[in-house]
Design a protein around this motif. Structure first.
Motif, PDB file in Angstrom:
ATOM      1  N   ARG A 127       0.828  -1.205   0.000  1.00 12.23           N
ATOM      2  CA  ARG A 127       0.000   0.000   0.000  1.00 12.23           C
ATOM      3  C   ARG A 127       0.862   1.254   0.000  1.00 12.23           C
ATOM      4  NH1 ARG A 127      -5.344  -0.414   0.876  1.00 12.23           N
ATOM      5  NH2 ARG A 127      -6.155  -2.473   1.404  1.00 12.23           N
ATOM      6  N   GLY A 128       2.057   1.133   0.419  1.00 10.69           N
ATOM      7  CA  GLY A 128       2.937   2.283   0.421  1.00 10.69           C
ATOM      8  C   GLY A 128       3.883   2.245  -0.739  1.00 10.69           C
ATOM      9  N   SER A 129       4.704   3.233  -0.882  1.00 17.40           N
ATOM     10  CA  SER A 129       5.691   3.283  -1.941  1.00 17.40           C
ATOM     11  C   SER A 129       6.964   3.859  -1.371  1.00 17.40           C
ATOM     12  CB  SER A 129       5.191   4.144  -3.111  1.00 17.40           C
ATOM     13  OG  SER A 129       6.210   4.350  -4.054  1.00 17.40           O
ATOM     14  N   GLN A 130       8.082   3.401  -1.871  1.00 20.12           N
ATOM     15  CA  GLN A 130       9.343   3.950  -1.406  1.00 20.12           C
ATOM     16  C   GLN A 130       9.438   5.423  -1.740  1.00 20.12           C
ATOM     17  OE1 GLN A 130      12.422   1.522  -3.057  1.00 20.12           O
ATOM     18  NE2 GLN A 130      11.840  -0.299  -1.912  1.00 20.12           N
ATOM     19  N   ASP A 131       8.820   5.819  -2.843  1.00 18.74           N
ATOM     20  CA  ASP A 131       8.780   7.215  -3.239  1.00 18.74           C
ATOM     21  C   ASP A 131       7.439   7.781  -2.801  1.00 18.74           C
ATOM     22  OD1 ASP A 131       8.709   9.682  -4.481  1.00 18.74           O
ATOM     23  OD2 ASP A 131       9.818   8.976  -6.248  1.00 18.74           O
ATOM     24  N   GLN A 132       7.462   8.736  -1.833  1.00 20.87           N
ATOM     25  CA  GLN A 132       6.225   9.263  -1.292  1.00 20.87           C
ATOM     26  C   GLN A 132       5.454  10.106  -2.309  1.00 20.87           C
ATOM     27  OE1 GLN A 132       5.009   8.320   1.714  1.00 20.87           O
ATOM     28  NE2 GLN A 132       6.771   6.934   1.613  1.00 20.87           N
ATOM     29  N   ARG A 133       6.066  10.393  -3.459  1.00 20.72           N
ATOM     30  CA  ARG A 133       5.362  11.137  -4.499  1.00 20.72           C
ATOM     31  C   ARG A 133       4.369  10.247  -5.249  1.00 20.72           C
ATOM     32  NH1 ARG A 133      10.271  13.279  -7.892  1.00 20.72           N
ATOM     33  NH2 ARG A 133      10.862  11.112  -7.441  1.00 20.72           N
ATOM     34  N   VAL A 134       4.406   8.938  -4.997  1.00 20.73           N
ATOM     35  CA  VAL A 134       3.452   7.991  -5.574  1.00 20.73           C
ATOM     36  C   VAL A 134       2.762   7.258  -4.436  1.00 20.73           C
ATOM     37  CG1 VAL A 134       3.153   5.960  -7.031  1.00 20.73           C
ATOM     38  CG2 VAL A 134       4.844   7.694  -7.658  1.00 20.73           C
ATOM     39  N   ARG A 135       1.444   7.193  -4.506  1.00 22.86           N
ATOM     40  CA  ARG A 135       0.673   6.546  -3.447  1.00 22.86           C
ATOM     41  C   ARG A 135      -0.208   5.457  -4.047  1.00 22.86           C
ATOM     42  NH1 ARG A 135      -1.397   7.461   1.664  1.00 22.86           N
ATOM     43  NH2 ARG A 135      -3.516   6.675   2.014  1.00 22.86           N
ATOM     44  N   VAL A 136      -0.199   4.275  -3.435  1.00 25.00           N
ATOM     45  CA  VAL A 136      -1.107   3.200  -3.813  1.00 25.00           C
ATOM     46  C   VAL A 136      -2.413   3.428  -3.075  1.00 25.00           C
ATOM     47  CG1 VAL A 136      -1.533   0.723  -3.812  1.00 25.00           C
ATOM     48  CG2 VAL A 136       0.775   1.597  -4.246  1.00 25.00           C
ATOM     49  N   GLU A 137      -3.465   3.802  -3.820  1.00 25.53           N
ATOM     50  CA  GLU A 137      -4.751   4.131  -3.207  1.00 25.53           C
ATOM     51  C   GLU A 137      -5.555   2.878  -2.847  1.00 25.53           C
ATOM     52  OE1 GLU A 137      -5.537   7.084  -2.401  1.00 25.53           O
ATOM     53  OE2 GLU A 137      -4.194   8.364  -3.571  1.00 25.53           O
ATOM     54  N   VAL A 138      -5.579   1.910  -3.757  1.00 28.74           N
ATOM     55  CA  VAL A 138      -6.369   0.703  -3.531  1.00 28.74           C
ATOM     56  C   VAL A 138      -5.955  -0.330  -4.561  1.00 28.74           C
ATOM     57  CG1 VAL A 138      -8.250   1.364  -5.078  1.00 28.74           C
ATOM     58  CG2 VAL A 138      -8.741  -0.150  -3.134  1.00 28.74           C
ATOM     59  N   PHE A 139      -6.230  -1.590  -4.269  1.00 30.37           N
ATOM     60  CA  PHE A 139      -6.011  -2.617  -5.283  1.00 30.37           C
ATOM     61  C   PHE A 139      -7.104  -3.677  -5.155  1.00 30.37           C
ATOM     62  CE2 PHE A 139      -4.376  -6.015  -2.606  1.00 30.37           C
ATOM     63  CZ  PHE A 139      -3.806  -5.346  -1.534  1.00 30.37           C
ATOM     64  N   PHE A 140      -7.446  -4.276  -6.310  1.00 30.12           N
ATOM     65  CA  PHE A 140      -8.476  -5.308  -6.349  1.00 30.12           C
ATOM     66  C   PHE A 140      -8.267  -6.137  -7.611  1.00 30.12           C
ATOM     67  CE2 PHE A 140     -10.168  -1.295  -7.963  1.00 30.12           C
ATOM     68  CZ  PHE A 140     -10.578  -1.631  -9.246  1.00 30.12           C
ATOM     69  N   THR A 141      -8.996  -7.227  -7.725  1.00 30.62           N
ATOM     70  CA  THR A 141      -8.885  -8.124  -8.867  1.00 30.62           C
ATOM     71  C   THR A 141     -10.219  -8.183  -9.593  1.00 30.62           C
ATOM     72  OG1 THR A 141      -7.197  -9.486  -7.802  1.00 30.62           O
ATOM     73  CG2 THR A 141      -8.414 -10.488  -9.626  1.00 30.62           C
ATOM     74  N   VAL A 142     -10.159  -8.055 -10.925  1.00 34.52           N
ATOM     75  CA  VAL A 142     -11.333  -8.192 -11.780  1.00 34.52           C
ATOM     76  C   VAL A 142     -10.960  -9.117 -12.928  1.00 34.52           C
ATOM     77  CG1 VAL A 142     -12.959  -7.026 -13.302  1.00 34.52           C
ATOM     78  CG2 VAL A 142     -12.223  -5.914 -11.195  1.00 34.52           C
ATOM     79  N   GLY A 143     -11.619 -10.287 -13.003  1.00 33.56           N
ATOM     80  CA  GLY A 143     -11.304 -11.225 -14.072  1.00 33.56           C
ATOM     81  C   GLY A 143      -9.844 -11.614 -14.040  1.00 33.56           C
ATOM     82  N   GLU A 144      -9.158 -11.418 -15.158  1.00 35.02           N
ATOM     83  CA  GLU A 144      -7.749 -11.785 -15.256  1.00 35.02           C
ATOM     84  C   GLU A 144      -6.822 -10.628 -14.917  1.00 35.02           C
ATOM     85  OE1 GLU A 144      -6.648 -11.435 -19.895  1.00 35.02           O
ATOM     86  OE2 GLU A 144      -8.443 -12.579 -19.452  1.00 35.02           O
ATOM     87  N   TYR A 145      -7.357  -9.522 -14.403  1.00 36.94           N
ATOM     88  CA  TYR A 145      -6.561  -8.338 -14.118  1.00 36.94           C
ATOM     89  C   TYR A 145      -6.435  -8.115 -12.617  1.00 36.94           C
ATOM     90  CZ  TYR A 145      -7.270  -7.145 -19.048  1.00 36.94           C
ATOM     91  OH  TYR A 145      -7.304  -7.170 -20.416  1.00 36.94           O
ATOM     92  N   ASP A 146      -5.214  -7.908 -12.156  1.00 41.63           N
ATOM     93  CA  ASP A 146      -4.934  -7.453 -10.803  1.00 41.63           C
ATOM     94  C   ASP A 146      -4.692  -5.949 -10.897  1.00 41.63           C
ATOM     95  OD1 ASP A 146      -5.027 -10.113 -10.027  1.00 41.63           O
ATOM     96  OD2 ASP A 146      -2.864 -10.376 -10.333  1.00 41.63           O
ATOM     97  N   ILE A 147      -5.585  -5.160 -10.327  1.00 44.00           N
ATOM     98  CA  ILE A 147      -5.601  -3.719 -10.556  1.00 44.00           C
ATOM     99  C   ILE A 147      -5.120  -2.968  -9.325  1.00 44.00           C
ATOM    100  CG2 ILE A 147      -7.080  -1.729 -11.063  1.00 44.00           C
ATOM    101  CD1 ILE A 147      -8.811  -3.668 -12.717  1.00 44.00           C
ATOM    102  N   VAL A 148      -4.202  -2.031  -9.552  1.00 47.12           N
ATOM    103  CA  VAL A 148      -3.679  -1.156  -8.505  1.00 47.12           C
ATOM    104  C   VAL A 148      -3.981   0.282  -8.920  1.00 47.12           C
ATOM    105  CG1 VAL A 148      -1.659  -0.465  -7.168  1.00 47.12           C
ATOM    106  CG2 VAL A 148      -1.795  -2.771  -8.112  1.00 47.12           C
ATOM    107  N   ILE A 149      -4.592   1.072  -8.017  1.00 44.62           N
ATOM    108  CA  ILE A 149      -4.877   2.468  -8.297  1.00 44.62           C
ATOM    109  C   ILE A 149      -3.781   3.318  -7.661  1.00 44.62           C
ATOM    110  CG2 ILE A 149      -6.567   4.326  -8.167  1.00 44.62           C
ATOM    111  CD1 ILE A 149      -7.580   1.911  -9.687  1.00 44.62           C
TER     112      ILE A 149
END
Length: 431
Positions: A127-149
Motif C-alpha cells: 500500500r505504500g511506496s518507497q517514493d512518497q510522491r506515488v501513493r497506492v490508493e487501492v487494489f483489487f482483482t477483476v477477471g484476469e486483471y490485478d488492478i492497482v490504483i
C-alpha cells in the motif's frame, strides 16, 4: 461534474510498428509486445461515458500490464471484464460490405434480386511506496486483471515506481504522462494474471471496461504514439441515444459507398485488399488528418446486413444501459445509434486528442460496394436482350475504371481479369 476525461493508455516496452490504440503498453522484464490491432467502444449517455478496450498482442507470455489514467479513484464495481464476442458482433455488424445483385431478364419485366454479404491469484501489492510522491490508493482483482490504483505528484515519480516494480518504460513516457499528472488524475495499473489469461486459450486480452462521469466526450490518442513507427489505425464504435457521432476537432468524412465494382472483387481476399488499399490512399491523400465514417445505423436493424444486429443484452453490456432493463427487455422508445469511425494517424497529423460530438443526424450510412451479376440467358431471346449485351461491356469497363480510381491499381491488369465478351450479331429478319 468532473471536467477531466479518462485518458486511455496501454503502455508497451518496445517501439514496434503497431496498428492502433490510444495508449501504450508497459512490459515487464524484457518481453517483446506487439499491439497489432485495437478497437474501442464508447457508450455515451449524458455525461456518463463507458469505455471498453480490446487489444491484441504478440510476444513472449511474460508478465505485463496496462496503465490507465483516470479522473477519479475507480471502485471495483466501476471496472469489468467484457466478453470479446461483443466486439466481434459490433465488428461484423458494422464492417464494410459487398452487396450483390443479379440483372433481370431483359425480356421480362420481373426483377430477380439477390443480396448477400461477402465478408462472410493476484500478486501482493504494497500500500505504500518507497517514493512518497506515488501513493497506492487501492487494489483489487477483476477477471484476469490485478488492478492497482495509483496517485502521483510527478510523472517521473510514476515512471520510477513502475521501474522499481520491474517494468521497462518506453522513452518519452514521463513527458507524455506529465499533463495528466498536472491534472491530478489517478492511474490504475491493470496487471495481467497470465495464469488466468491462459485458461481462456486466446491470444487476445479480455476486453477491459470502465465507466466515469465527465462533461467531455473524447478519446485520448497522443499517448499511443510512443510505441509505434509510422501511422497507426484505430476503430472506434460509439453508442449514443440521439444520432451519429463525429469528431469536433478533426474533419469527419464518409467513406465512398454505393460504387459498382467488377464481379471478381467478390473473392474475400480481393475485397479485403481493395478496401485496405482504398482506405490507405484516402488517408494518405489527406495526410492522415481525417476521421472516416464507415457505418451509422440504429442498433436494432440494417439493410442489407453483413451480420445480425447485436442483441439488446450485448448492447447493454457494451455500456448502453438505457436500452433495456434487468430482464433484457427493451424499454419503450429506447434506441441506440451505432457509429463506426476509422482513423489512421501520426503524431504530426493528430496533435490533439480526439474530441467527439453526438449529432441529431439519424440518417443511415454503410460503406457498401455493389456487384452486378450479368444475365446469362439467350442473347437472341428478344431485341432487348441484344441491346443489353451490347451495353454490358461498357458497364464492365466503367466498373473497372471505378476500381482503378479508388485503389490506384493498374487499369490494364484489372481489365485483364474481366470476362471476355463479344457483342452478339443480330440474326437477319425472317422474310
Amino acid at each position: 461534474m468532473l471536467k477531466r476525461i479518462l485518458a486511455v493508455m496501454a503502455l508497451a516496452i518496445v517501439p514496434l510498428q503497431a496498428q492502433a490504440f490510444c495508449g501504450f503498453y508497459v512490459g515487464k522484464a524484457d518481453s517483446s509486445l506487439f499491439n497489432e490491432s485495437s478497437q474501442v467502444i464508447l457508450a455515451r449517455d449524458g455525461q456518463r461515458t463507458t469505455i471498453s478496450m480490446h487489444n491484441d498482442y504478440r510476444g513472449e507470455l511474460t508478465e505485463f500490464a496496462l496503465v490507465v489514467p483516470v479522473p477519479v479513484v475507480l471502485r471495483k464495481e466501476d471496472v469489468k471484464v467484457l466478453d470479446q464476442k461483443v466486439f466481434e458482433r459490433l465488428d461484423s455488424y458494422t464492417a464494410p460490405r459487398l452487396v450483390e445483385y443479379h440483372d433481370e431478364d431483359p425480356c421480362s419485366p420481373r426483377e430477380r434480386v439477390a443480396m448477400m454479404s461477402a465478408i462472410p491469484a493476484p500478486t501482493s501489492v504494497p500500500r505504500g511506496s518507497q517514493d512518497q510522491r506515488v501513493r497506492v490508493e487501492v487494489f483489487f482483482t477483476v477477471g484476469e486483471y490485478d488492478i492497482v490504483i495509483l496517485s502521483a505528484q510527478e510523472s517521473d515519480a510514476l515512471e520510477a515506481w513502475l521501474t522499481q516494480h520491474g517494468y521497462n518504460i518506453p522513452r518519452g513516457a514521463s513527458a507524455a504522462l506529465r499533463p495528466y499528472v498536472r491534472q491530478d488524475m489517478k492511474f490504475f495499473v491493470a496487471r495481467v494474471n497470465l495464469k488466468e489469461h491462459a485458461k481462456g486459450g486466446s491470444r487476445y486480452l479480455s476486453p477491459l471496461q470502465f465507466g466515469f462521469t465527465s462533461d467531455k466526450f473524447m478519446l485520448p490518442m497522443r499517448l499511443g504514439m510512443l510505441n509505434a513507427k509510422g501511422p497507426q489505425d484505430l476503430i472506434v464504435y460509439t453508442l449514443t441515444r440521439k444520432g451519429r457521432v463525429e469528431a469536433s476537432n478533426y474533419r469527419t468524412v464518409k467513406m465512398p459507398t454505393g460504387v459498382d465494382l467488377p464481379i471478381y472483387v467478390r473473392d474475400p481476399a480481393v475485397f479485403r485488399d481493395f478496401y485496405k488499399t482504398m482506405f490507405a490512399r484516402l488517408a494518405e491523400e489527406d495526410r492522415f488528418r481525417t476521421v472516416f465514417t464507415e457505418y451509422a445505423w440504429d442498433s436494432a436493424w440494417c439493410d442489407p446486413c453483413a451480420a445480425p444486429p447485436p442483441r439488446d443484452e450485448e448492447i447493454v453490456a457494451a455500456g448502453a444501459t438505457w436500452v433495456a432493463d434487468g430482464t433484457s427487455t427493451r424499454r419503450r422508445g429506447a434506441s441506440v445509434a451505432v457509429t463506426r469511425l476509422h482513423l489512421r494517424y501520426t503524431p504530426d497529423s493528430f496533435p490533439e486528442d480526439l474530441m467527439l460530438q453526438e449529432t441529431a443526424d439519424r440518417a443511415t450510412f454503410q460503406a457498401r460496394y455493389v456487384l452486378r451479376h450479368p444475365w446469362t440467358g439467350n442473347p437472341y431471346k428478344c431485341g432487348a436482350a441484344l441491346g443489353y449485351f451490347a451495353q454490358l461491356g461498357e458497364r464492365e469497363d466503367q466498373e473497372a475504371r471505378a476500381l482503378a480510381r479508388l485503389t490506384g491499381w493498374n487499369l490494364a491488369e484489372i481489365r485483364a481479369r474481366l470476362p471476355r465478351r463479344s457483342t452478339p450479331i443480330p440474326l437477319p429478319a425472317t422474310p
